[in-house]
Design a protein around this motif. Sequence first.
Motif, PDB file in Angstrom:
ATOM      1  N   TYR A 252       0.840  -1.194   0.000  1.00 16.72           N
ATOM      2  CA  TYR A 252       0.000   0.000   0.000  1.00 16.72           C
ATOM      3  C   TYR A 252       0.876   1.244   0.000  1.00 16.72           C
ATOM      4  CZ  TYR A 252      -3.264  -3.497   1.737  1.00 16.72           C
ATOM      5  OH  TYR A 252      -4.022  -4.628   1.874  1.00 16.72           O
ATOM      6  N   LEU A 253       0.373   2.309  -0.622  1.00 16.65           N
ATOM      7  CA  LEU A 253       0.978   3.632  -0.489  1.00 16.65           C
ATOM      8  C   LEU A 253       0.090   4.408   0.464  1.00 16.65           C
ATOM      9  CD1 LEU A 253       1.991   5.075  -3.979  1.00 16.65           C
ATOM     10  CD2 LEU A 253       3.447   4.168  -2.207  1.00 16.65           C
ATOM     11  N   LYS A 254       0.693   4.918   1.522  1.00 20.07           N
ATOM     12  CA  LYS A 254      -0.073   5.718   2.479  1.00 20.07           C
ATOM     13  C   LYS A 254       0.613   7.053   2.656  1.00 20.07           C
ATOM     14  CE  LYS A 254      -2.096   2.031   5.067  1.00 20.07           C
ATOM     15  NZ  LYS A 254      -3.022   1.867   6.119  1.00 20.07           N
ATOM     16  N   ILE A 255      -0.197   8.115   2.692  1.00 15.29           N
ATOM     17  CA  ILE A 255       0.385   9.433   2.981  1.00 15.29           C
ATOM     18  C   ILE A 255       1.128   9.297   4.303  1.00 15.29           C
ATOM     19  CG2 ILE A 255      -0.192  11.784   3.701  1.00 15.29           C
ATOM     20  CD1 ILE A 255      -0.495  11.708   0.845  1.00 15.29           C
ATOM     21  N   ALA A 256       2.384   9.686   4.300  1.00 18.09           N
ATOM     22  CA  ALA A 256       3.226   9.532   5.496  1.00 18.09           C
ATOM     23  C   ALA A 256       3.004  10.708   6.438  1.00 18.09           C
ATOM     24  CB  ALA A 256       4.688   9.407   5.097  1.00 18.09           C
ATOM     25  N   LYS A 257       2.210  10.482   7.438  1.00 15.88           N
ATOM     26  CA  LYS A 257       1.937  11.498   8.448  1.00 15.88           C
ATOM     27  C   LYS A 257       3.107  11.553   9.434  1.00 15.88           C
ATOM     28  CE  LYS A 257      -2.216  12.349   6.900  1.00 15.88           C
ATOM     29  NZ  LYS A 257      -2.478  13.491   6.123  1.00 15.88           N
ATOM     30  N   LYS A 258       2.934  12.341  10.471  1.00 17.05           N
ATOM     31  CA  LYS A 258       3.993  12.525  11.463  1.00 17.05           C
ATOM     32  C   LYS A 258       4.405  11.206  12.114  1.00 17.05           C
ATOM     33  CE  LYS A 258       5.426  15.887  14.847  1.00 17.05           C
ATOM     34  NZ  LYS A 258       5.072  17.064  15.610  1.00 17.05           N
ATOM     35  N   ALA A 259       3.472  10.277  12.248  1.00 19.33           N
ATOM     36  CA  ALA A 259       3.771   8.991  12.879  1.00 19.33           C
ATOM     37  C   ALA A 259       4.859   8.204  12.135  1.00 19.33           C
ATOM     38  CB  ALA A 259       2.491   8.160  12.975  1.00 19.33           C
ATOM     39  N   TYR A 260       5.055   8.485  10.851  1.00 20.43           N
ATOM     40  CA  TYR A 260       6.052   7.768  10.056  1.00 20.43           C
ATOM     41  C   TYR A 260       7.415   8.473  10.032  1.00 20.43           C
ATOM     42  CZ  TYR A 260       2.061   5.192   8.195  1.00 20.43           C
ATOM     43  OH  TYR A 260       0.947   4.421   8.048  1.00 20.43           O
ATOM     44  N   MET A 261       7.516   9.607  10.690  1.00 20.62           N
ATOM     45  CA  MET A 261       8.710  10.449  10.585  1.00 20.62           C
ATOM     46  C   MET A 261       9.999   9.699  10.950  1.00 20.62           C
ATOM     47  SD  MET A 261       9.185  14.359  11.949  1.00 20.62           S
ATOM     48  CE  MET A 261       8.554  14.034  13.562  1.00 20.62           C
ATOM     49  N   LYS A 262       9.999   8.963  12.025  1.00 19.09           N
ATOM     50  CA  LYS A 262      11.219   8.268  12.441  1.00 19.09           C
ATOM     51  C   LYS A 262      11.590   7.152  11.453  1.00 19.09           C
ATOM     52  CE  LYS A 262      13.815   6.369  16.180  1.00 19.09           C
ATOM     53  NZ  LYS A 262      13.873   5.783  17.486  1.00 19.09           N
TER      54      LYS A 262
END
Length: 163
Positions: free
Chosen positions: A4-14
């Motif tokens: 899947y492609l998911k918009i990378a929100k802040k939770a994915y930052m690390k």
Amino acid sequence: MKWYLKIAKKAYMKAIWEIRNNPDIRKNLIDKRSIPYKTHSKFYVNVYLNDNNWNIYAIINGNGKIAGYCDVKFSGKWKNKKMELGFKILPEFQGLGIGKFALNSLLKMKAEEYPNHKVILTVFKNNVRAYDFYKKHGFYPLSTKLINTGNDIKEPLTTMIYK
């Protein structure tokens, strides 16, 4: 495995920072230095989360494992509208069709939502695997220039455009 492609929100930052700093990923970037998390997080928030000209997508499998990411920069006006793509996929996930999935997903999005945008990307000529992948999937070289990648080393960087 389903991806899947998911918009990378802040939770994915690390996770995005860890991928970007992976030595195998960095060797194919213009800025090959490792970036401190604090610097990355500032950039991530300012550019990926707050700048409407940028989107970043995490490439995730059904188990929630992030295999890489793609960033998309929108630029230009009128007839010069561009969608600039950048892909970073961890080495252990390369060769599994994930890049093809991500590229096809973004090209489909382009056709549906941004039909007047040209799709471009840059790749170092010595990144033969990526260069050949893009050529195989409809990109052709537009221009090549020498880029200083540090320590006075210049490498040929090719801009490619989708047919």
